[in-house]
Scaffold this active site. Structure first.
Site: not given
Length: 536
Positions: A39, A199
């Site tokens: 991420d 997301e």
């Protein structure tokens, strides 16, 4: 584009675990940040790039990496290095800290993230990426995950986040970053393109357009990168005609898989790059975790993004416009534990565990103090580890430990989560001191091998390849002692995300455990050695 955006879109800091840049200009290798570093979010401050990644149940949280060239990275600190910032008690593996966003400009650095079962979304800020970072400013009225901040040129700041779970979308509100209070009601601005888990959103303003970059498909082999745009930060957004703009789904022949969760950065020279997560898979399994990749991007004449010229990403990459190579000095292969505190690469489970380790009680040694908590417990055992950042590596440690009761143990550990880990242990038994190779797979413990072990210090060794861990040991640690090179082995696959589950990667390090009623003597580790293979 706003001045803040130009600054905030660039940047990251990376450990000396990353691949070195090629001697040929513009060549580099993916991943640029190896091991469990998922991420990624990036920003640029002048000529310096900074990058943050997720940490889940590990302490300290959210490493901050620094680079001058987008390829070579070093660790400069953690955004969350105090228990008051990072409450993780009771959180299982792969809970805790989810995806961060890092933004910088005007002399300040902002990091926003989610503590999924420990308070929700919050912001910390600093005047230096190495810290100190502030106490959390909690955001009470936005309950989604993967929050991001966009600082618009009119002074407004937007909070953009995942809302609604697997079949949700992207929500947004205007926010006061000083207080965490929302200035507008959250509203859904984009539902994605139909894939699950829209997301990891980031909002940018470029050439009069507001661009929304996000992931879909879930953070595995169906992962994709999606781009949409609007003339307003509130939409309506239109998707790119070539969405997904990047994916390796349905391409099992490619080494790099699960590409997604991207962020953009622009160099001072005007070139654009994307950081994103990916995995290096072997037979559809990966155990190092999701790693940070780098890809060149360019804007097309009609205002959309093309990633790597439309070609798949690979280990060996060529990109025009990279900054001049700037490698950092290589980290020492051996930690002699001679400093006053542990280096930033060392990580713990859920807390700093300061009462469970010491560098001062026996200078030149890392002393671990075992408790009843083990690697199988959702707690803070006596474990000091680091990310396994290479498929091929030899790791070893030199242990001085004389157990006084059956069950007392200390040694070398490879951990994926509570139910899946391997340990090479010096242990007490009813027959005296033994060396024991213990595996735990899907919650079931198995002693693969056990043998009597004479008195003295012992070097514990693991040799890793992409497919297996081979364990060995040597009494007296190379001072004439005979090495048992193959005491036993275990496959890497049971520690993969595909088999073990979760979002992290293998951590390896030192452990101590005392299930016995009798007091346990300390386990003293003289050094820890980590030597990657030549191909890594």
């Amino acid at each position: 584009m706003s001045r803040f955006l130009r600054v905030a879109l660039a940047a990251c800091t990376v450990l000396t675990l990353s691949y070195a840049a090629s001697a040929v200009a513009g060549e580099y290798r993916n991943p640029v940040l190896t091991g469990f570093n998922p991420d990624p979010s990036i920003c640029r401050d002048g000529d310096d790039y900074y990058l943050a990644t997720s940490t889940f149940e590990y302490f300290p949280g959210v490493p901050i990496y620094h680079s001058k060239d987008l390829v070579n990275w070093r660790l400069v600190g953690h955004a969350l290095d105090r228990p008051s910032q990072l409450p993780l008690a009771g959180q299982k593996s792969s809970q805790g800290i989810f995806a961060p966003t890092l933004r910088c400009g005007n002399g300040r650095f902002y990091m926003i993230t989610t503590n999924v079962t420990g308070g929700g979304n919050f912001i910390v800020q600093a005047t230096s990426p190495g810290g100190p970072w502030s106490e959390p400013v909690w955001i009470k009225d936005a309950q989604g995950i993967d929050p991001s901040l966009f600082f618009d040129e009119d002074g407004k700041v937007y909070l953009t986040y995942q809302d609604g779970g697997e079949r949700g979308g992207i929500a947004q509100a205007e926010i006061d970053v000083a207080t965490g209070k929302l200035k507008t009601q959250p509203r859904r601005i984009w539902n994605g393109t139909g894939g699950v888990w829209p997301e990891g959103p980031h909002l940018y303003k470029i050439n009069g357009w507001y661009y929304l970059l996000h992931a879909e498909g879930g953070t595995s082999y169906g992962h994709v990168v999606i781009l949409a745009r609007s003339r307003s930060p509130w939409g309506p957004f239109e998707g790119a005609p070539d969405n997904p703009i990047l994916t390796h789904r349905d391409r099992p022949e490619l080494l790099l898989q699960a590409l997604g969760h991207a962020d953009l950065v622009q160099t001072p020279a005007g070139k654009w790059f994307m950081v994103l997560l990916g995995v290096r898979h072997l037979k559809h399994k990966h155990h190092l975790g999701r790693e940070t990749l780098l890809a060149p991007v360019e804007w097309t004449a009609d205002g959309w993004l093309k990633v790597n010229g439309g070609a798949p990403l690979a280990e060996k990459m060529q990109a025009d416009g990279l900054p001049a190579p700037h490698p950092w000095p290589a980290a020492p292969a051996r930690d002699e534990f001679g400093a006053r505190t542990l280096g930033g690469d060392w990580i713990f489970l859920r807390a700093p565990a300061r009462d469970l380790w010491s560098l001062a009680e026996r200078p030149g040694f890392l002393r671990l103090k075992g408790t009843k908590l083990s690697l199988s417990d959702i707690g803070t055992p006596a474990f000091v580890g680091r990310r396994q950042a290479h498929l091929n590596v030899r790791a070893s440690t030199f242990l001085d430990f004389a157990p006084r009761a059956a069950g007392q143990e200390a040694g070398l550990a490879l951990r994926m989560n509570e139910d899946n880990h391997y340990q090479l242990l010096v242990a007490g038994s009813g027959k005296g001191r033994v060396i024991r190779l213990l595996t735990r797979v899907k919650g079931v413990n198995t002693v693969l091998r056990e043998a009597p072990l004479g008195a003295g210090k012992v070097e514990l060794i693991v040799r890793a390849t992409a497919e297996r861990y081979v364990f060995g040991y040597r009494l007296d640690g190379g001072k004439g002692g005979r090495e048992v090179a193959d005491f036993g082995s275990a496959p890497t696959a049971p520690l993969s995300s595909e088999d073990a589950g979760g979002f992290t990667g293998v951590g390896l390090g030192m452990v101590a455990h005392n299930p016995a009623a009798a007091p346990m003597p300390p386990a003293d580790f003289d050094w820890f050695d980590y030597r990657p293979g030549a191909e890594d």
